[in-house]
Design an enzyme around this catalytic site. Structure first.
Site, mmCIF file in Angstrom:
data_model
loop_
_atom_site.group_PDB
_atom_site.id
_atom_site.type_symbol
_atom_site.label_atom_id
_atom_site.label_comp_id
_atom_site.label_asym_id
_atom_site.label_seq_id
_atom_site.Cartn_x
_atom_site.Cartn_y
_atom_site.Cartn_z
ATOM 1 C CG ASN A 10 -1.723 1.233 1.384
ATOM 2 O OD1 ASN A 10 -1.766 2.074 0.475
ATOM 3 N ND2 ASN A 10 -2.381 1.378 2.534
ATOM 4 C CE LYS A 12 -0.078 3.111 4.818
ATOM 5 N NZ LYS A 12 -0.019 3.186 6.256
ATOM 6 C CG HIS A 98 -5.738 1.915 5.299
ATOM 7 N ND1 HIS A 98 -5.287 2.794 6.265
ATOM 8 C CD2 HIS A 98 -4.742 1.027 5.089
ATOM 9 C CE1 HIS A 98 -4.053 2.430 6.604
ATOM 10 N NE2 HIS A 98 -3.697 1.369 5.905
ATOM 11 C CD GLU A 100 -2.802 5.346 6.868
ATOM 12 O OE1 GLU A 100 -2.796 5.337 5.634
ATOM 13 O OE2 GLU A 100 -1.879 4.840 7.566
ATOM 14 C CD GLU A 168 -3.218 -2.395 7.287
ATOM 15 O OE1 GLU A 168 -2.151 -2.676 6.729
ATOM 16 O OE2 GLU A 168 -3.825 -1.321 7.093
ATOM 17 N N GLY A 174 2.925 2.264 10.826
ATOM 18 C CA GLY A 174 3.941 3.304 10.695
ATOM 19 C C GLY A 174 4.668 3.649 11.981
ATOM 20 C CB SER A 214 5.439 -1.945 12.076
ATOM 21 O OG SER A 214 5.106 -0.581 12.343
HETATM 22 P P1 13P Z 1 3.272 0.350 7.662
HETATM 23 O O1 13P Z 1 3.760 -0.938 7.045
HETATM 24 O O2 13P Z 1 3.993 1.557 7.189
HETATM 25 O O3 13P Z 1 3.163 0.234 9.139
HETATM 26 O O4 13P Z 1 1.752 0.546 7.117
HETATM 27 C C1 13P Z 1 0.851 -0.483 7.210
HETATM 28 C C2 13P Z 1 -0.375 -0.121 6.455
HETATM 29 O O5 13P Z 1 -1.125 0.757 6.855
HETATM 30 C C3 13P Z 1 -0.628 -0.812 5.193
HETATM 31 O O6 13P Z 1 -1.915 -0.578 4.733
#
Ligand code: 13P
Length: 254
Positions: A10, A12, A98, A100, A168, A174, A214
């Site tokens: 992803n 982002k 997601h 976010e 997640e 992150g 992560s």
């Molecule tokens: P990270 O791998 O940067 O923690 O992000 C995970 C994520 O949100 C994937 O959709």
């Protein structure tokens, strides 16, 4: 029932044209070198790069996905992109719900469910995301929160051919922090139970449940060897060819 692992990136809101093209080309070249990997691969760039990345991936077994979609086919929805448009741009997958988007855009389970139905109708597979906040984890509500997200955001006609679940934990995204392998397996097994209740045991046993939060080359083996973990949804580490490929290798894809 063997579930083929899915290694998904992803991206982002990252990468301009040149960087995104290089990244996609790099991943395509490495996946080609693997010959016949035992995993499937997916990259989900921002909307602006979909058609370019599609071209850069040519000839490599790497699927293309988007990071969101509207639930309508077309019309007066400024700033939105429909599942039919994503399919037209060469996508096979779309990430929905997601954390976010749940946080930045107030997306509810009901909305995500509607989007998933629209994705199926367009011929896309939905990667439906769930996960608890730190506060919810600390108050012992992880399983309850994830179960409710599954019940609310996964459509009744979901099955293993049109849906992938991604667990997640919001606090692991992150941050470099992760749950223990035991915690991850506990949630994945609980999610599969809820899926069995909702969609039947056959569907639940075939449906892939990815872990995200992560994921790095160093912890990929630990998470991806768990019985109910069927791949990874990778953020930061999917932006570097070496890391993305190392995760796949450490997960035993080739
Ligand atoms: P990270 O791998 O940067 O923690 O992000 C995970 C994520 O949100 C994937 O959709």
């Amino acid at each position: 029932m063997a579930r083929k692992k899915l290694i998904a990136g992803n991206w982002k809101m990252n990468c301009l044209l040149a960087e995104g093209t290089d990244l996609a080309k790099g991943i395509a070249a490495e996946v080609k070198k693997m010959g016949k990997p035992s995993c499937e691969f997916l990259v989900c760039p921002p909307f602006t790069l979909l058609t370019t990345v599609k071209k850069a991936l040519r000839g490599a077994k790497v699927a293309l996905g988007a990071q969101d979609a509207h639930f309508n086919v077309k019309g007066a929805h400024t700033g939105d992109v429909s599942p039919v448009m994503l399919k037209d741009a060469g996508c096979q997958y779309v990430i929905l719900g997601h954390s976010e988007r749940r946080a930045d855009h107030g997306e509810s389970n009901e909305l995500i469910n509607k989007k998933a139905v629209a994705a199926y109708e367009a011929g896309l597979k939905a990667v439906i995301c769930i996960g608890e906040t730190l506060e919810q984890r600390d108050s012992g509500k992880t399983i309850e929160v994830c179960s409710n997200q599954i019940l609310g955001s996964v459509p009744d006609n979901a099955d293993a051919s049109n849906t992938v679940i991604a667990y997640e934990p919001v606090w692991a995204i992150g941050t470099g922090k992760t749950p223990t392998a035991q915690d991850v397996e506990e949630v994945h097994a609980a999610v599969r139970k809820v899926l069995a209740k909702k969609l039947g045991k056959g569907n639940a046993n075939k449906m892939r449940i990815l872990y995200g939060g992560s994921v790095k080359p160093g912890n990929a083996k630990e998470f991806l060897s768990l019985p109910d973990v069927d791949g990874a949804l990778i953020g930061g580490a999917s932006l570097k060819v070496e890391d993305f490929v190392a995760i796949a290798k450490n997960a035993g894809c080739c």
